[in-house]
Structure formats: C-alpha cells, structure tokens
Design a protein around this motif. Structure first.
Motif, PDB file in Angstrom:
ATOM      1  N   THR A 107      -1.700  -4.233  -7.649  1.00 13.82           N
ATOM      2  CA  THR A 107      -0.600  -3.432  -8.211  1.00 13.82           C
ATOM      3  C   THR A 107       0.710  -4.165  -7.977  1.00 13.82           C
ATOM      4  OG1 THR A 107      -0.070  -2.145  -6.214  1.00 13.82           O
ATOM      5  CG2 THR A 107      -1.848  -1.316  -7.624  1.00 13.82           C
ATOM      6  N   ASP A 162       4.991  -3.264  -7.988  1.00 13.40           N
ATOM      7  CA  ASP A 162       6.202  -2.504  -8.219  1.00 13.40           C
ATOM      8  C   ASP A 162       6.950  -3.283  -9.302  1.00 13.40           C
ATOM      9  OD1 ASP A 162       7.162  -0.136  -7.034  1.00 13.40           O
ATOM     10  OD2 ASP A 162       8.609  -1.190  -5.767  1.00 13.40           O
ATOM     11  N   ILE A 181      -1.936  -3.969 -12.295  1.00 13.60           N
ATOM     12  CA  ILE A 181      -1.340  -2.675 -12.630  1.00 13.60           C
ATOM     13  C   ILE A 181       0.141  -2.731 -12.294  1.00 13.60           C
ATOM     14  CG2 ILE A 181      -1.259  -0.215 -11.974  1.00 13.60           C
ATOM     15  CD1 ILE A 181      -3.798  -0.722 -13.448  1.00 13.60           C
ATOM     16  N   ARG A 182       0.981  -2.542 -13.294  1.00 17.17           N
ATOM     17  CA  ARG A 182       2.427  -2.489 -13.058  1.00 17.17           C
ATOM     18  C   ARG A 182       2.857  -1.026 -13.049  1.00 17.17           C
ATOM     19  NH1 ARG A 182       4.232  -7.514 -17.025  1.00 17.17           N
ATOM     20  NH2 ARG A 182       3.127  -9.117 -15.820  1.00 17.17           N
ATOM     21  N   LYS A 183       3.634  -0.650 -12.051  1.00 19.01           N
ATOM     22  CA  LYS A 183       3.971   0.765 -11.862  1.00 19.01           C
ATOM     23  C   LYS A 183       5.461   0.942 -11.583  1.00 19.01           C
ATOM     24  CE  LYS A 183       3.049   0.626  -6.933  1.00 19.01           C
ATOM     25  NZ  LYS A 183       4.462   0.647  -6.492  1.00 19.01           N
ATOM     26  N   ASP A 205       7.780   1.640 -13.617  1.00 17.37           N
ATOM     27  CA  ASP A 205       8.454   0.774 -14.584  1.00 17.37           C
ATOM     28  C   ASP A 205       9.346   1.545 -15.551  1.00 17.37           C
ATOM     29  OD1 ASP A 205       6.350   2.024 -15.841  1.00 17.37           O
ATOM     30  OD2 ASP A 205       5.584   0.218 -16.822  1.00 17.37           O
ATOM     31  N   ALA A 229       7.263   5.611  -8.469  1.00 18.56           N
ATOM     32  CA  ALA A 229       5.822   5.764  -8.324  1.00 18.56           C
ATOM     33  C   ALA A 229       5.390   4.863  -7.181  1.00 18.56           C
ATOM     34  CB  ALA A 229       5.114   5.373  -9.617  1.00 18.56           C
ATOM     35  N   GLY A 266      -0.329   3.323  -6.976  1.00 17.92           N
ATOM     36  CA  GLY A 266      -0.835   2.555  -8.112  1.00 17.92           C
ATOM     37  C   GLY A 266      -1.546   3.410  -9.140  1.00 17.92           C
ATOM     38  N   ASP A 270      -0.259   6.397 -10.035  1.00 20.41           N
ATOM     39  CA  ASP A 270       0.760   7.289 -10.596  1.00 20.41           C
ATOM     40  C   ASP A 270       1.307   6.734 -11.912  1.00 20.41           C
ATOM     41  OD1 ASP A 270       2.835   9.039 -11.088  1.00 20.41           O
ATOM     42  OD2 ASP A 270       3.802   8.789  -9.130  1.00 20.41           O
ATOM     43  N   THR A 295      -0.413   5.437 -14.307  1.00 23.34           N
ATOM     44  CA  THR A 295      -1.203   4.294 -14.794  1.00 23.34           C
ATOM     45  C   THR A 295      -2.623   4.762 -15.147  1.00 23.34           C
ATOM     46  OG1 THR A 295      -2.236   3.632 -12.700  1.00 23.34           O
ATOM     47  CG2 THR A 295       0.018   2.869 -13.092  1.00 23.34           C
ATOM     48  N   CYS A 302       3.735   2.604  -0.382  1.00 20.26           N
ATOM     49  CA  CYS A 302       2.826   2.435  -1.517  1.00 20.26           C
ATOM     50  C   CYS A 302       1.357   2.330  -1.122  1.00 20.26           C
ATOM     51  CB  CYS A 302       3.293   1.265  -2.377  1.00 20.26           C
ATOM     52  SG  CYS A 302       4.873   1.660  -3.183  1.00 20.26           S
ATOM     53  N   THR A 326      -1.134   5.158  -2.532  1.00 20.28           N
ATOM     54  CA  THR A 326      -2.267   4.651  -3.322  1.00 20.28           C
ATOM     55  C   THR A 326      -3.593   5.096  -2.704  1.00 20.28           C
ATOM     56  OG1 THR A 326      -0.973   2.745  -4.061  1.00 20.28           O
ATOM     57  CG2 THR A 326      -3.377   2.556  -4.202  1.00 20.28           C
TER      58      THR A 326
END
Ligand code: VGL
Ligand code: ZN
Length: 190
Positions: free
Chosen positions: A51, A53, A95-97, A99, A105, A108, A110, A112, A136, A140
């Motif tokens: 993941t 941020d 996984i980009r979160k 964003d 978030a 990971g 949240d 996604t 995080c 997660t």
C-alpha cells in the motif's frame, strides 16, 4: 513457534515510502528497519500487496489544511516513492490510498478494492508489515480482520510514530485483543 506458509497467504506491506523513513517528511524512528524483514517475506510468501499513502498537495491531514501531519507522501513525489532498498520487483499488487483531498484513509482497505482483490485470489491469511504501527498498520490489520482474513502482524517488521511514547505497544495489544496474531518474521517459514 514456526508458522508454515500456505498457498492462501499474502503479505501486506503498508506504506513503506521514503517520507516515513529517516530523513523523510514524517520520519518514523527506525522506519528503515522494516525493509529487510519485509524483503524476506516478499520472497517467502506467494503474494505481496504494497500500500502507499498517496496524498494530493492540499490533503486535509496536512497541518497547512488544519490536519495534524506535516506535508507527506504527495502523489508522484520522491517522498511517496518506495525506497530503493525495497524489493519492488517482488510486489504483485499496489494499492494507493488517501488520494482524495477531503478524506484520509489510514487503512489499505479504506476506499480501495483490496478486500475483494484478496478474496478473489483465494487469500485466507494476511501478514502485515510496514509503517506505522500506530496508524496505517493498525488500521489495515483491523480492517483485514473485519474483512474475514486471519491476520498476523509481524512485530519486527513494523515501527511506530509514537506521538505518545506507548502508542505502538498499545496498538499491538489492541490488535491482539481484536483477534490478530503477533509473530516475528523468522517464524514465518516454508
Ligand atoms: C500514516 C500518518 C499519516 C501511516 C499515514 O502510514 O501510518 N501516518 N499518514
Ligand atoms: Zn498520510
């Protein structure tokens, strides 16, 4: 106690990004210490999710916007990049979160498709490493439990921000009480 690796296992490496490492904008003490055990698990486990941020420039979590954090992990900047020492070639899913500017978030999961992606691949158990234990990683791992995954937090492969000195230790205790298992990377074996 050895934990034998199963085909239905996955690694979730949380937010191992330059800004959370020593010298970064939101440096976690000894944050770089998570890289080596994470690399070991990337090699051992059949599937790795990383993941990141991935904040817009004016993200609500930034002090400049009334939030509590310095500007960090701005999308596309070196601070949001993986460190050179991380085995990036071994990452299967990224996984980009967090964003969008108006929402944070920590997890990971949240906002996604991580839960659906892991379920679709037959994943039953996740091992969680990365940064930071009290934010995080905590969020997660709690969401992984809620999504029905057996969840193992790899203690030597996480580090805490510790705004209050015991936050990391409290987070691990809370995770254990919520049903997560705590392990060390050397116990996770073929
Ligand atoms: C995180 C603070 C702010 C984390 C992310 O990855 O733990 N902490 N944004
Ligand atoms: Zn953030």
């Amino acid at each position: 106690m050895p934990i034998p690796i199963q085909p239905s296992d996955a690694l979730i490496a949380v937010d191992i990004e330059n800004d959370f490492l020593p010298g970064g904008a939101l440096a976690v003490a000894q944050g770089d210490a998570v890289i080596e055990p994470t690399n070991v698990l990337i090699e051992r486990l059949p599937l790795t999710v990383a993941t990141r941020d991935w904040h817009p420039v004016h993200h609500m979590s930034f002090q400049s916007e009334g939030g509590i954090w310095p500007v960090h992990c701005v999308a596309g900047t070196p601070g949001a990049a993986f460190p050179a020492e991380l085995n990036v070639a071994g990452i299967d899913i990224e996984i980009r979160k967090a964003d969008s500017a108006a929402q944070d978030a920590y997890s990971g999961f949240d906002g996604t498709d991580l839960a659906a992606t892991l379920h679709a691949r037959g994943v039953k158990r996740v091992f969680v490493t990365g940064l930071a234990t009290d934010y995080c990683v905590r969020a997660t791992a709690l969401d992984a439990l809620k999504a029905g995954f057996e969840t193992v937090v790899v203690q030597d492969a996480v580090r805490a921000v510790n705004l209050h000195p015991n936050d990391g230790a409290e987070a691990l205790k809370e995770l254990e009480q919520a049903g997560a298992m705590l392990a060390v990377s050397s116990d996770i074996v073929a």
